[in-house]
Enzyme design. Sequence first.
Site, PDB file in Angstrom:
ATOM      1  N   LYS A 208       0.846  -1.200   0.000  1.00 29.56           N
ATOM      2  CA  LYS A 208       0.000   0.000   0.000  1.00 29.56           C
ATOM      3  C   LYS A 208       0.880   1.249   0.000  1.00 29.56           C
ATOM      4  O   LYS A 208       0.691   2.159  -0.793  1.00 29.56           O
ATOM      5  CB  LYS A 208      -0.909  -0.032   1.233  1.00 29.56           C
ATOM      6  N   GLU A 214      10.458  -4.766   4.483  1.00 31.10           N
ATOM      7  CA  GLU A 214      10.545  -6.165   4.051  1.00 31.10           C
ATOM      8  C   GLU A 214      10.237  -6.286   2.559  1.00 31.10           C
ATOM      9  O   GLU A 214      10.960  -6.930   1.796  1.00 31.10           O
ATOM     10  CB  GLU A 214       9.539  -7.039   4.825  1.00 31.10           C
ATOM     11  N   GLY A 269      -4.906  -2.019   4.970  1.00 34.52           N
ATOM     12  CA  GLY A 269      -4.129  -3.158   4.471  1.00 34.52           C
ATOM     13  C   GLY A 269      -4.818  -4.486   4.741  1.00 34.52           C
ATOM     14  O   GLY A 269      -4.936  -5.338   3.861  1.00 34.52           O
ATOM     15  N   ARG A 270      -5.320  -4.659   5.961  1.00 36.82           N
ATOM     16  CA  ARG A 270      -5.927  -5.952   6.325  1.00 36.82           C
ATOM     17  C   ARG A 270      -7.336  -6.100   5.764  1.00 36.82           C
ATOM     18  O   ARG A 270      -8.001  -7.103   6.019  1.00 36.82           O
ATOM     19  CB  ARG A 270      -5.898  -6.128   7.836  1.00 36.82           C
ATOM     20  N   GLU A 355      -4.774  -6.845  14.614  1.00 34.80           N
ATOM     21  CA  GLU A 355      -4.275  -5.518  14.253  1.00 34.80           C
ATOM     22  C   GLU A 355      -5.440  -4.510  14.352  1.00 34.80           C
ATOM     23  O   GLU A 355      -5.224  -3.337  14.647  1.00 34.80           O
ATOM     24  CB  GLU A 355      -3.675  -5.522  12.841  1.00 34.80           C
ATOM     25  N   HIS A 386      -5.294 -33.383  17.368  1.00 36.07           N
ATOM     26  CA  HIS A 386      -4.213 -34.238  17.859  1.00 36.07           C
ATOM     27  C   HIS A 386      -3.062 -33.426  18.415  1.00 36.07           C
ATOM     28  O   HIS A 386      -1.956 -33.936  18.590  1.00 36.07           O
ATOM     29  CB  HIS A 386      -3.757 -35.178  16.745  1.00 36.07           C
ATOM     30  N   LYS A 506       9.561  -1.003  14.473  1.00 35.08           N
ATOM     31  CA  LYS A 506      10.145  -0.629  13.172  1.00 35.08           C
ATOM     32  C   LYS A 506      11.215   0.437  13.379  1.00 35.08           C
ATOM     33  O   LYS A 506      12.303   0.363  12.800  1.00 35.08           O
ATOM     34  CB  LYS A 506       9.070  -0.045  12.251  1.00 35.08           C
TER      35      LYS A 506
HETATM   36  O1  F6P Z   1       3.313  -2.856   9.734  1.00 34.70           O
HETATM   37  C1  F6P Z   1       1.980  -3.187   9.625  1.00 34.70           C
HETATM   38  C2  F6P Z   1       1.459  -2.846   8.271  1.00 34.70           C
HETATM   39  O2  F6P Z   1       1.377  -1.481   8.106  1.00 34.70           O
HETATM   40  C3  F6P Z   1       0.106  -3.511   8.027  1.00 34.70           C
HETATM   41  O3  F6P Z   1      -0.938  -2.792   8.534  1.00 34.70           O
HETATM   42  C4  F6P Z   1       0.109  -3.635   6.544  1.00 34.70           C
HETATM   43  O4  F6P Z   1      -0.849  -4.544   6.099  1.00 34.70           O
HETATM   44  C5  F6P Z   1       1.527  -4.085   6.310  1.00 34.70           C
HETATM   45  O5  F6P Z   1       2.291  -3.363   7.249  1.00 34.70           O
HETATM   46  C6  F6P Z   1       2.052  -3.875   4.924  1.00 34.70           C
HETATM   47  O6  F6P Z   1       2.018  -2.530   4.540  1.00 34.70           O
HETATM   48  P1  F6P Z   1       2.195  -2.113   3.036  1.00 34.70           P
HETATM   49  O7  F6P Z   1       1.083  -2.696   2.262  1.00 34.70           O
HETATM   50  O8  F6P Z   1       2.173  -0.621   3.042  1.00 34.70           O
HETATM   51  O9  F6P Z   1       3.526  -2.631   2.561  1.00 34.70           O
END
Ligand code: F6P
Length: 541
Positions: A208, A214, A269-270, A355, A386, A506
């Site tokens: 987003k 990452e 995002g979620r 979240e 199990h 972060k």
């Molecule tokens: O760090 C949490 C977060 O902001 C989530 O809310 C989001 O889904 C995820 O990181 C990824 O964010 P982006 O889509 O901006 O890479």
Amino acid sequence: MSQSALRRLPAWQALQQHAAVLGDKHLRQLFADDPRRGETFSVEDVGLYLDYSKQRIDADTLRLLRELATACELPQRTEAMFRGKRINRTEDRAVLHVALRAPRGEQILLDRHDVVAEVHEVLDRMAAFADRVRSGSWLGHTGKRIRSVISIGIGGSDLGPVMAYEALRDYSARDLTFRFVSNVDGTDLLEATHDLDAAETLFIVCSKTFTTLETLTNAHAARDWCVQALGDEKAVAKHFVAVSTNAVEVKKFGIDTAHMFGFWDWVGGRYSMDSAIGLSTMLAIGPEHFREMLAGFHAMDEHFRHTPYERNLPVLMGLLAIWNNNFLDAATVAVLPYEQYLKRFPAYLQQLTMESNGKHVTLEGTTVDYATGPIFWGEPGTNGQHSFYQLIHQGTRIVPCDFIGFAQSLNPLGQQHDLLIANLIAQGEALAFGKSADEVRAEGTPEALVPHRSFAGNRPSNTILAQKLTPHALGTLVALYEHSVFVQGVIWGIDSFDQWGVELGKQLAKTTIAELTAKDEPKLAHDSSTNTLIRRYRQWR
Ligand code: F6P
């Protein structure tokens, strides 16, 4: 400290008193009192059947919970969301994931601008692109057709796509390989690419913000892998597309914005798996099935918005969660899909629920004096039976369970599906009714073993059944949980749509990375534990 406004509400106080009285009543008793309880406390709509009769409730509980919802202005808050009001207050944003699945032609205005038309514009572009890749007319840099798709993202830009791909695998193009890379651990990317031909691989970079450490790290590494294998920087144009709200950063990365699929800041995002973030889903199952999934979401949206609370699936689920969490002190919820294709559904729900509702202050910034979001966890049945079900059956904690199953298997194999569903139904029954010491004795069990082999029962669960796992059914199921999370957030008076809690870690990691990799021994000013860990890592790396 004075009590919060929520706890001072008459409905809240009545629920507290009611819990003290009802707390002693066993589900055995509740079922004996009403021989039709299974029907009384179940509801069916939009293809889902919810049996909540094994919750520790009676008709008064539900009445009081509905009163609580009204007192917390759930109807007004729901309308505010659907009408694009800026209900995500800390980020001053509208929350309009419902617009992502609104049918073409419907209008939802945000700042006097129809967002539904924009949504369909993007969906059409996604569909055209998906058709080209699926038909083989989108060619890679060297002229080969695409055989593998790697989606790079994390959190909401990964969990939805990976869950949906696994859930709808039966509907997917089997001549395409799909992989998902999220972790900054290089193993994730290397394992995803090691056996692939770069000339046949398409990367979808999903973020987003397009600034997530990452995702950007993995995307850069993927680009290096691709360019090195194909020997040409220009290969990026045919092997990378982006899904983002941030065109500037996408361009900076080197992806032509013609190959970018957008969405908007009013999609959390979620809550984004049905936006362009679902491009991998569309590539896998095709545009038609994707639209069926959207129709499923929309059906649940309409149900949530217009159905009286007595029969409203997300409202019931949300209010029962409040009951278990705040009045029966259950700290967790186990979500247990008896459907192998839903193996990533618990992980997806973890972000959606935790979240969203893992918050400690109200919208006004006051610290809450009641529990908010429970811990979500789970595994597909029957595997969990199990491993951790022992604790659910005989442990000292109450773990409300959501059992999810489908009447028809997508892969019928002998009697296996009947066995699967027999287990689902039996688990709910065992949890609710248990097995008394007398029953155990009557089986001839030696006295010393009687306590060990007795089950107290009275452990609550929901059972959600649908006929078949289709794209439509998946849409309704996800929207059910989305709106249930919303209902809970409204009752607790929190902002379910921000996530400030992920920021501190972060920030700290930025300092730590510099200290871990500095050439000269850095001067460390953390606590003694953190300092020692940094030194140990430097010694051993
Ligand atoms: O760090 C949490 C977060 O902001 C989530 O809310 C989001 O889904 C995820 O990181 C990824 O964010 P982006 O889509 O901006 O890479």
